[in-house]
Scaffold this motif. Structure first.
Motif, short mmCIF file in Angstrom:
data_model
loop_
_atom_site.label_atom_id
_atom_site.label_comp_id
_atom_site.label_asym_id
_atom_site.label_seq_id
_atom_site.Cartn_x
_atom_site.Cartn_y
_atom_site.Cartn_z
N VAL A 176 34.96 23.60 43.08
CA VAL A 176 36.16 23.50 44.21
C VAL A 176 36.37 24.46 44.93
N GLY A 230 36.39 20.61 39.53
CA GLY A 230 36.94 21.94 39.21
C GLY A 230 36.86 21.85 37.75
N ALA A 271 42.00 27.02 41.60
CA ALA A 271 40.99 26.24 42.57
C ALA A 271 40.65 27.32 43.71
#
Ligand code: NAP
Length: 461
Positions: free
Chosen positions: A158, A201, A208
């Motif tokens: 991510v 993620g 993130a």
């Protein structure tokens, strides 16, 4: 021996790699007005600008305006570009030693990191770097095929590259056709049957790697809804405590945007982009034909480790029926012939830009800047202070007499002998004009030429 840098004995520099770090290094050399500096910038492609041309997403046109700064540097009377000249095949370190006082390598990070999970080598499992280079018309990648007839796609990671790939897959042809995306990619994407893109993620939403602007764009897509799940948005006690102890506006704002995505941003849209957290792939499953037919996934929890909160697998597993996978877990540099390489970090061994043997003994005359020096982090502008740091080391070493002692300055002839089809900056400017005028005709910033032979034919006739 006199120190190079006078009108009679100019300081001669070669920079290998014409991306942002290479241009920022050249710019800083030309700021040394008390020295006569000649800079030759090499690239293995006929076109300059590295990831600004082949990495920045086609719908991020404004970011590409930085090339105007690079054009200014290139207009310096002592600047030359030698495109379509490859270090390691057309020219070697010994050649550079014979023609320059110092060499700075700015070759970036060209390949992707792998995951090391079973099934990673299956068909329809790709690196995001390849896909990005393909849709941006990089000649080495333009003939790759991506099976966009699959309905469900997983992107592992991510970071901003993962977000770029998700956004390009989720945009409509109308949204893409006004950009400089390569024609072959626009054609393939116009046939896409993708309905679901899953961003994965391995840690939580507070960890993130994407930036605020990039995640906000996911909420503004014409025909795609960005969705997060409420149970994955709940912060674990470690993340909560970390945020309380280290308040960070940008993370808080990203969390706000992600929280607003619970339930979806655009319920009538025909595509979905699910942004999932605390999940890792453990295996890509063969559909029986040697291609990806699914993915085994494990739920993670966060645990403090030495430097950060790390993902640890739990017993909870599931299987997702995805047919196309992109891993987007970071880039790595490629080793350069004749230079020591730190394989675990994917960078050339160096100390503040001075190339070392890995044991703090420097290789006089050899330097690095940009991603091949520090790894693939930061935005384009991050390469400016990085390049300045290296150039300052080069200046210090020049004054200390630590440089090569070139024996020839017949550089254009030497390059012509090795690569008769080299591109000068004027050649690139002709190609640039051709691409932009083709673009004007169809309301686009440019229509890229994506084969080296076509570039040569277009410019040199
Ligand atoms: P990145 O920002 O380093 O992100 C890498 C992602 O991969 C992280 O989410 C990381 O998670 C994850 N990851 C690493 N190993 C993994 C594994 N084994 N399993 C699952 N996930 C894993 O790298 P990037 O996206 O390639 O971007 C490179 C640089 O270019 C960044 O600095 C980025 O900001 C920049 N960039 C900027 C733009 C823009 O400004 N629009 C566009 C593209 C790229 P962990 O955090 O858990 O390690």
């Amino acid at each position: 021996m006199t120190t190079p840098g006078s009108a009679a004995h100019p300081w001669r520099i070669a920079i290998i790699g014409a991306g942002p770090a290479g241009f920022y290094a050249a710019e800083h050399f030309f700021k040394q007005t008390d020295l006569h500096v000649h800079v030759d910038l090499y690239d293995r492609l006929p076109t300059p600008f590295g990831l600004v041309r082949a990495g920045v997403a086609p719908d991020h046109e404004k970011i590409k305006n930085v090339t105007r700064v690079f054009d200014r540097t290139a207009s310096h009377e002592n600047f030359r570009f030698f495109g379509n000249v490859e270090y390691g095949s057309d020219i070697a370190l010994d050649d550079l030693r014979q023609h320059y006082h110092q060499v700075c390598f700015t070759t970036g990070a060209q390949v992707d990191r792998t995951l090391g999970i079973p099934g990673e080598e299956l068909e329809r499992s790709h690196s995001a770097t390849e896909f990005v280079a393909w849709y941006n018309g990089h000649p080495d990648y333009r003939d790759l095929q991506f099976d966009l007839s699959q309905e469900s796609v997983a992107i592992i990671g991510v970071g901003n590259v993962a977000i770029d790939v998700a956004r390009i897959l989720c945009k409509t042809v109308d949204e893409l056709k006004s950009t400089d995306i390569a024609d072959h990619a626009l054609d393939a994407l116009s046939e896409s049957r993708i309905k679901e893109v899953i961003l994965m993620g391995r840690r939580g939403p507070a960890q993130a790697a994407f930036t605020l602007k990039e995640i906000k764009e996911m909420a503004e897509l014409e025909d795609a809804t960005a969705v997060t799940l409420d149970h994955e948005m709940e912060l674990d006690p470690h993340s909560q405590a970390h945020l309380e102890e280290n308040p960070d506006r940008s993370t808080s704002k990203k969390l706000d945007v992600l929280n607003e995505m619970i339930g979806g941003t655009n319920p009538d849209a025909s595509r979905t982009c699910s942004i999932r957290f605390l999940v890792s792939p453990t295996e890509l499953i063969d559909d029986g034909s040697g291609a990806v037919g699914g993915m085994r996934v494990v739920r993670n929890r966060l645990e403090p480790s030495e430097t950060r909160l790390s993902a640890r697998a739990t017993d909870e597993t599931f299987e997702w029926p995805v047919g196309l996978v992109f891993r987007s877990v970071g880039y790595r540099g490629v080793a350069l012939p004749g230079l020591p390489f730190n394989d675990s970090w994917g960078i050339v061994h160096n100390s503040a830009g001075r190339i070392t043997d890995g044991n703090n003994s420097t290789l006089p005359g050899c330097y690095v800047a940009g991603w091949i020096k520090r790894g693939p982090t930061g935005v384009i502008g991050t390469n400016k202070p990085d390049a300045v740091e290296t150039v300052e080391c080069m200046l210090e070493d020049l004054a200390a007499g630590l440089h090569f002692n070139p024996t020839s300055d017949e550089i254009p002839q030497f390059i012509r002998d090795r690569q008769p089809d080299f591109f000068s900056y004027e050649d690139w400017q002709k190609l640039d004009q051709l691409e932009t005028s083709r673009g004007e005709a169809s309301g686009r910033p440019r229509v890229k030429v994506t084969r080296v032979q076509e570039m040569i034919a277009a410019v040199k006739g």
